[in-house]
Every structure is written in C-alpha cells, then in structure tokens.
Design a protein around this motif. Structure first.
Motif, mmCIF file in Angstrom:
data_model
loop_
_atom_site.group_PDB
_atom_site.id
_atom_site.type_symbol
_atom_site.label_atom_id
_atom_site.label_comp_id
_atom_site.label_asym_id
_atom_site.label_seq_id
_atom_site.Cartn_x
_atom_site.Cartn_y
_atom_site.Cartn_z
ATOM 1 N N PHE A 68 2.257 -0.105 6.497
ATOM 2 C CA PHE A 68 1.209 -0.302 6.143
ATOM 3 C C PHE A 68 1.138 -1.645 6.191
ATOM 4 O O PHE A 68 2.386 -1.950 5.105
ATOM 5 C CB PHE A 68 0.919 0.010 5.192
ATOM 6 N N ILE A 70 -0.600 -4.250 2.971
ATOM 7 C CA ILE A 70 -0.663 -3.942 2.197
ATOM 8 C C ILE A 70 -1.403 -5.735 1.422
ATOM 9 O O ILE A 70 -0.536 -7.023 1.541
ATOM 10 C CB ILE A 70 0.139 -3.933 0.426
ATOM 11 N N THR A 74 -6.153 -3.276 -2.032
ATOM 12 C CA THR A 74 -5.174 -2.976 -1.347
ATOM 13 C C THR A 74 -4.894 -1.559 -2.566
ATOM 14 O O THR A 74 -4.486 -2.328 -3.531
ATOM 15 C CB THR A 74 -4.500 -2.853 -0.481
ATOM 16 N N THR A 76 -2.705 1.017 -3.568
ATOM 17 C CA THR A 76 -1.353 1.795 -2.967
ATOM 18 C C THR A 76 -0.351 3.464 -3.767
ATOM 19 O O THR A 76 -0.713 3.218 -5.096
ATOM 20 C CB THR A 76 0.035 1.007 -2.609
ATOM 21 N N PRO A 124 -1.759 6.497 1.786
ATOM 22 C CA PRO A 124 -0.970 6.302 0.932
ATOM 23 C C PRO A 124 -1.515 4.855 0.115
ATOM 24 O O PRO A 124 -1.825 4.656 -0.520
ATOM 25 C CB PRO A 124 0.435 5.905 0.741
ATOM 26 N N CYS A 125 -2.367 3.824 1.764
ATOM 27 C CA CYS A 125 -2.729 2.451 1.167
ATOM 28 C C CYS A 125 -4.356 2.803 1.407
ATOM 29 O O CYS A 125 -4.466 3.661 3.375
ATOM 30 C CB CYS A 125 -2.205 1.627 1.778
#
Length: 297
Positions: A68, A70, A74, A76, A124-125
C-alpha cells in the motif's frame, strides 16, 4: 552499528516506553509522543489495533503481504497480529496515530450493525477527502488534549468515550467501502479470497493445490488469474508471506533460527536458510544482525 534484541511488541509495553503517565493499553501520538522509529523501519507485529492518518509525505508498506502507498489524507486501520513491513518512505513522512488493545474497548457499546472488520482486513488503507481526513484529525487533536489532562479523575473514561466516537466515524467511512464492495468483479473477489486464505495458512500450506481446492478452482485457473491480475505468480505471493513472517521473527523475537524454521514448518533449518537467502540475498543470521535494533523494556 549496535545490535540489541527486540522483545515482543505489545501496546501496553509501548505505552509505558513512550509516556510515564500512559493510560494502560492506549497510545496516542503528539509532539511529545512520536511513533517509535523502529515501527517505520523494520517488519513487526503488534498485538493491538492501529489507526493512523497521514498528514505529510508518503510511504510504502506491506500489510499482510499486500503493498500500500500511504499519502496525505490516507487513513490506515490495522487489526491485531497483522504483519507490517515498511518498504520506503519520504524524509518528511508524518503520521498521527492511535494504538489501542481490544481490552481497552471491550466495554464500548458498539452499534449492532457495526461489522467492518472484514472490510478493514481487505482494505486497511482508505484514501479519503481532505474534509473527511480533517474531521478525523479534529477528533485526534481533541483526544490528545484530553489525554494530556493527567490529573483528571475520569481521564481514562473520557479517552474511551472519545475513542468510541472516532471508531464510529471510521465505521461510517468503511460502510461506504462495504457498499461498494458488492460491485467487485468475480476476479477481484477471487483475489481477495485467496489473500485471506493465504494469511491464515501460509505457515503450513505452500502448495497451489491447497488454495485452489479451498476455492473450488483448478490450480491452473487460480495460477493464471493471480498472475494476470496482480503481475506476480501465486508462488511469489506464498513465498513473500513466509519471508515476511520470518523477518518479523528474526527482528522481534529471541527465537533461534532452528525454532523459527520449525514454526514456519520447514523440514530443517538448513532448508529454511537456503530459502531465506534465495529470496532476500542474506542469510537469516545476516538479516538479524543488520541495522540498529531497539530494546523495549
């Protein structure tokens, strides 16, 4: 370079290291409590939940072997016992973070329809609007202010209530993703299913047939769809999961190389060492001794 062993990463131990006035099982970053540098440098596993907002710079992380990027705006969210592997970051990378354990929120009256854990595991992001990120940062700032009222009689209770409000805000954002997940193509759903299975079984199962059987597909079909859609072979995904887990063990435990090879179900340590060197260019011992490790009391 100096080398010291890293003990297990628990939220409670980290909170004690960062703040003498810490609330048990709860950490929040501010100007005085920065994210420990090793969390941004080395593969690791935490026993709690991580929530972070990027406010500056960029970074690449692997979270449970998926990569990912970031960047600002963003958010997370990382669930307990996920493998977090930093790849690279800009010099000006800044996160505002919250770390907390399930125990800390066990008594919170979450909404009855609050069912986003599966969505968080897959995504997750989240890249949100500047307005949405700003709203979450307001929650974070106010929580920091209340957290720093060290003499307040109900400091911990206030922290829990504010955390509940923040979780509800995050849940609302993920509910939008959840509604969009119904629009995933069959291929996207199959890839997601494979990655979930891989996270559960990579230690003991490295045969394509196992994952294909679980998904009611032929090995040839699964191999083809993974390669075409991700650009990496299915065996590359499997090997990366094993290597990530090995790196965490080497950097964050006192286990011997023999013990690590046994935990990862290699026949013997020599086979594990050859496997690790083939995929990293280093022996397990060289990797363990590389860089500067950080002691957590």
């Amino acid at each position: 370079m100096t080398n010291r062993e890293i003990s297990s990463y628990t939220i409670d131990e980290l909170s004690k290291q960062l703040d003498n006035y810490a609330i048990k099982n709860f950490i929040i970053s501010d100007t005085d409590r920065k994210i420990p540098g090793f969390l941004l440098e080395y593969p690791h596993i935490l026993d709690g939940i991580v929530f972070a907002i990027c406010i500056k710079g960029w970074a690449k992380f692997k979270i449970n072997i998926q990569e990912f990027v970031i960047k600002p705006n963003t958010i997370t969210t990382i669930l307990p016992n996920s493998i977090i592997e930093p790849i690279e970051k800009s010099d000006d990378f800044v996160l505002e973070t919250l770390f907390f354990s399930f125990d800390f929120i066990a008594e919170l009256p979450l909404p009855p329809n609050f069912n986003i854990l599966g969505e968080i595991e897959q995504n997750p992001c989240l890249y949100v609007s500047e307005e949405q990120a700003g709203n979450l940062l307001k929650f974070h700032t106010f929580t920091v202010e209340q957290y720093n009222r060290r003499e307040h009689l109900y400091r911990q209770e206030i922290a829990k209530c504010l955390l509940f409000a923040l979780i509800a805000e995050i849940g609302a954002l993920y509910s939008m993703v959840e509604s969009n997940s119904n629009k995933l193509t069959r291929t996207e759903k199959l890839i997601s299913q494979f990655l979930i299975l891989l996270r559960k079984h990579y230690k003991e199962e490295r045969n394509v047939s196992f994952y294909a059987d679980k998904m009611c597909l032929t090995p040839k079909y699964l191999t083809g769809i993974i390669k075409k859609s991700t650009g990496k072979s299915i065996m590359t995904w499997i090997h990366e999961a094993v290597i990530a887990a090995a790196k965490v063990q080497l950097k964050s435990s006192n286990n011997t190389i023999v013990q690590i090879s046994e935990e990862l179900n290699f026949i013997d340590a020599s086979i594990f060492c050859r496997f690790f060197r083939k995929h990293t260019g280093m022996t397990p011992k060289q990797y363990r001794e590389s860089g500067v490790n950080v002691l957590i009391p």
